[in-house]
Write a protein that holds these residues in place. Structure first.
Motif, mmCIF file in Angstrom:
data_model
loop_
_atom_site.group_PDB
_atom_site.id
_atom_site.type_symbol
_atom_site.label_atom_id
_atom_site.label_comp_id
_atom_site.label_asym_id
_atom_site.label_seq_id
_atom_site.Cartn_x
_atom_site.Cartn_y
_atom_site.Cartn_z
ATOM 1 N N LYS A 234 -0.488 7.905 1.240
ATOM 2 C CA LYS A 234 -1.388 8.821 0.530
ATOM 3 C C LYS A 234 -0.610 9.880 -0.242
ATOM 4 N N SER B 101 0.311 8.439 -3.597
ATOM 5 C CA SER B 101 -0.853 8.388 -4.489
ATOM 6 C C SER B 101 -1.169 9.775 -5.031
ATOM 7 N N LEU B 102 -1.032 10.767 -4.175
ATOM 8 C CA LEU B 102 -1.266 12.144 -4.613
ATOM 9 C C LEU B 102 -0.251 12.549 -5.678
ATOM 10 N N GLN C 119 0.837 -1.193 0.000
ATOM 11 C CA GLN C 119 0.000 0.000 0.000
ATOM 12 C C GLN C 119 0.878 1.252 0.000
#
Length: 707
Positions: free
Chosen positions: A134, A137-138, A131
């Motif tokens: 964040k 991913s941004l 994973q």
């Protein structure tokens, strides 16, 4: 878990795909079906072929495709030269590739059966395990935003007009978006936990970099591609071409095969071939090679940083460009040869493919591969065989000059060495800060790259690895020595001095390509040293590094394409719709036997539209600046610079043995209006109605109609 496709499934999949593609090629002629099943076929055969090369999942397809394309280039070149690459030979090759891989694949180590859904399930599980934060991913979404924006700017800049640089029509914001996309991608690569997604982004960014000309120039970019596309069309229809050249056939075979496979127009296949393969193979191969040496993040950074080397040779398809791509791939893979990950026959095979495509890259490559191979053979008794290795290497200094002499070139035993244009450091100051900085870097690139290569050598020496990898120095020296001997001692009767310089300078570029491993290692050492310089300011150091790398990659992008600015003159105009209308107008109004004196892009338009239709005294009926003789082009220059006299046109007609000739002058030519006025006074007929005067056409006739 390593898996393998079962025999029955293998035969069913391969036979079904081949049968559908064969029937589609012969009868249905549906491009959508051809592209879909063509991709399935290539991915399947790539996976099977690559499984003989590596068992790493995903990488089989990349390396399998490289080997399959090399096989097609070699087999197709032999077929064209010794027989014909007919439709049925294509179908035979279509079935032969998976059939030939069947037995070797069956002998590979994995015994577990392959199931697509299980493989996808395993991948999704691993995907969820890794994973991304964040923030990462941004960064991916930000990158996609800027990359998509850059792509939109390129499409908005599309044109069919005659332009000198793509940057004339592309919004300047493209460079800002490209810089920000590059910086964002670098930030993501430094922190990514994944491998496949970063590689996918690297491939997309490489295509954004190499595909600008493909997008902007609607008709096509450059001059040479139109010549090669015309040859490919002939081979696609007739299976061969006369006279049969000893070069280029590898590219022609590959383009013909892919066109028949997908049922797409061969000109489209030709246009996308090198830019797409460059984007697909260069970053992936670079990563694969260096992930065996370095941390993953540094391997990813180097896979992107390889674009810092200007790639003007890979923005369009030409045999030299395709062969150079095979050259670089082979050099990178050779780094793994010394780790026994890649076998010598693979390197020789890729070198043979390069020879089939263009010997000017292929012959030096096979010399380099031989020297690397010999070095490894002698390595265990390095000191004992060092003198023998050096002596053997020196023999190859004379290979290319001898090849050129055998091929009809001359020998100059008294060259004027004082005219040698050796590089010197350059200071740039034109009072345009962004371009000043860009040109300062570009015009001193030899010294910058040289320092980075020295840094790589220092790193290897520091870690006692230089002796293991010294063969690249010897190989680069041999290629560079061939360049010097060819440049100063070999003459080319069919080339003017400028064309000869451009032709021979390709060897110097190849010498640099041999040193690419040192260059990338040096870049790695500099990056790592900078990042580890200050632990307290690590974040600031990383931001500065990202800024510098993104700037360097943006500069490389700018200089990989023709420029039009106050620093240097643009060299030529692109082919335009007006050129195409002009040659079609002449074809519709002219007698069967005629000649046309025009600049080379008008000639390229004629070749694009009508192929190699007519020759007079070994000269194409449109004047061309290359080849020998080229008196028609000399007459064109005489018309342009000598007052557009009727006598010049009559001399051209008499030499060609025709009674009709056309003089064509493009409006963008210097003093075109003055030249047109003079020609109008001597021509039998004047046509101005080509796109409101963008091209002037004048008709001359021998006999009773002459003035």
């Amino acid at each position: 878990m390593e898996e393998k496709i079962g025999k029955i499934k293998y035969l069913a999949l391969s036979f079904s795909a081949c049968l559908i593609l064969a029937v589609n090629f012969l009868y249905w002629r549906q491009p959508t079906l051809g592209v879909a099943f063509g991709l399935i076929y290539l991915i399947f055969c790539g996976f099977i072929g690559g499984s003989l090369f590596t068992l790493k999942k995903g990488w089989q397809i990349i390396f399998g495709l490289i080997l399959i394309f090399a096989s097609i280039a070699i087999f197709g070149a032999l077929a064209i030269y010794f027989y014909r690459f007919t439709d049925y030979l294509f179908i035979f090759l279509l079935f032969l590739i998976p059939a030939g891989l069947f037995i070797p694949y069956g002998q590979t180590r994995p015994k577990e059966k392959f199931f697509l859904f299980r493989t996808l399930k395993d991948y999704l599980e691993k995907f969820s395990e890794r994973q991304e934060p964040k923030a990462n991913s941004l960064l991916v979404f930000i990158y996609l935003f800027f990359a998509a924006g850059g792509l939109i700017f390129l499409f908005e800049g599309q044109t069919a007009e005659a332009i000198q640089s793509p940057w004339q029509t592309v919004n300047r914001l493209f460079f800002l978006f490209y810089f920000l996309a590059t910086a964002t991608l670098l930030a993501y690569l430094f922190n990514s936990r994944r491998t496949k997604l970063p590689l996918l982004l690297l491939v997309s960014h490489a295509f954004l970099s190499s595909g600008a000309a493909l997008i902007v120039y609607k008709i096509g970019f450059g001059f040479d591609p139109f010549i090669h596309q015309a040859a490919e069309k002939i081979i696609n229809l007739a299976g061969t071409i006369a006279p049969k050249p000893l070069y280029y056939l590898g590219q022609y075979a590959l383009a013909v095969f892919l066109s028949r496979l997908t049922v797409l127009d061969i000109s489209l296949i030709d246009k996308i071939l090198v830019p797409f393969l460059f984007a697909l193979f260069l970053p992936t191969v670079a990563y694969y090679v260096f992930c065996h040496w370095l941390e993953k993040k540094y391997a990813l950074i180097l896979a992107l940083a390889v674009l810092i080397i200007p790639y003007s040779g890979f923005i369009m398809t030409a045999p030299q460009n395709l062969a150079n791509l095979f050259f670089i791939i082979t050099i990178l893979l050779s780094f793994l040869y010394f780790q026994d990950i890649v076998k010598a026959p693979v390197l020789y095979f890729l070198a043979l493919a390069a020879i089939a495509i263009h010997p000017l890259a292929g012959i030096p490559l096979i010399i380099v591969v031989f020297l690397l191979n010999l070095f490894k053979v002698f390595y265990k008794s390095y000191r004992q065989y060092l003198s023998l290795y050096l002596f053997t290497s020196l023999i190859f200094i004379f290979v290319l000059p001898l090849v050129f002499l055998v091929n009809g070139s001359g020998l100059d035993l008294a060259p004027v060495l004082s005219r040698a244009n050796w590089p010197r450091p350059v200071w740039v100051e034109k009072f345009d800060l962004p371009l000043d900085l860009a040109y300062l870097v570009y015009q001193n690139k030899i010294f910058i790259f040289g320092l980075i290569i020295l840094a790589g050598l220092y790193y290897l020496a520091k870690h006692k690895l230089l002796k293991n990898n010294a063969a690249y120095l010897a190989a680069a020296f041999i290629v560079f020595a061939n360049f010097l001997l060819t440049k100063y001692f070999v003459t080319f009767p069919g080339l003017n001095e400028n064309d000869k310089s451009q032709f021979v300078n390709r060897l110097a570029i190849l010498a640099f390509y041999v040193l690419i491993p040192y260059f990338l290692i040096g870049l790695y050492w500099l990056l790592k040293t900078w990042l580890e310089k200050s632990k307290s300011g690590a974040r600031l150091n990383k931001l500065f590094l990202i800024f510098i790398l993104a700037g360097g990659l943006t500069i490389s992008l700018y200089f990989s394409y023709p420029r039009l600015n106050q620093y240097e003159p643009a060299k030529f105009f692109s082919l335009s719709e007006s050129d195409i209308r002009a040659v079609n107008f002449i074809e519709q109004t002219a007698a069967p036997d005629h000649i046309v004196l025009a600049n080379q892009m008008v000639g390229a338009a004629a070749i694009r539209e009508f192929g190699f239709k007519k020759y007079y005294n070994n000269q194409f009926y449109y004047s061309m600046p290359m080849g020998f003789p080229r008196t028609l082009y000399d007459y064109y220059l005489e018309m342009v610079y000598g007052g557009a006299k009727r006598e010049t046109m009559e001399k051209a007609m008499n030499e060609a043995g025709v009674a009709e000739a056309f003089f064509v002058i493009n409006k963008y030519w210097d003093n075109s209006e003055k030249i047109a006025e003079l020609a109008a006074q001597t021509a039998d007929e004047t046509y101005f109605n080509v796109d409101e005067g963008k091209i002037y056409i004048f008709r001359y006739v021998l006999g009773p109609n002459k003035k």
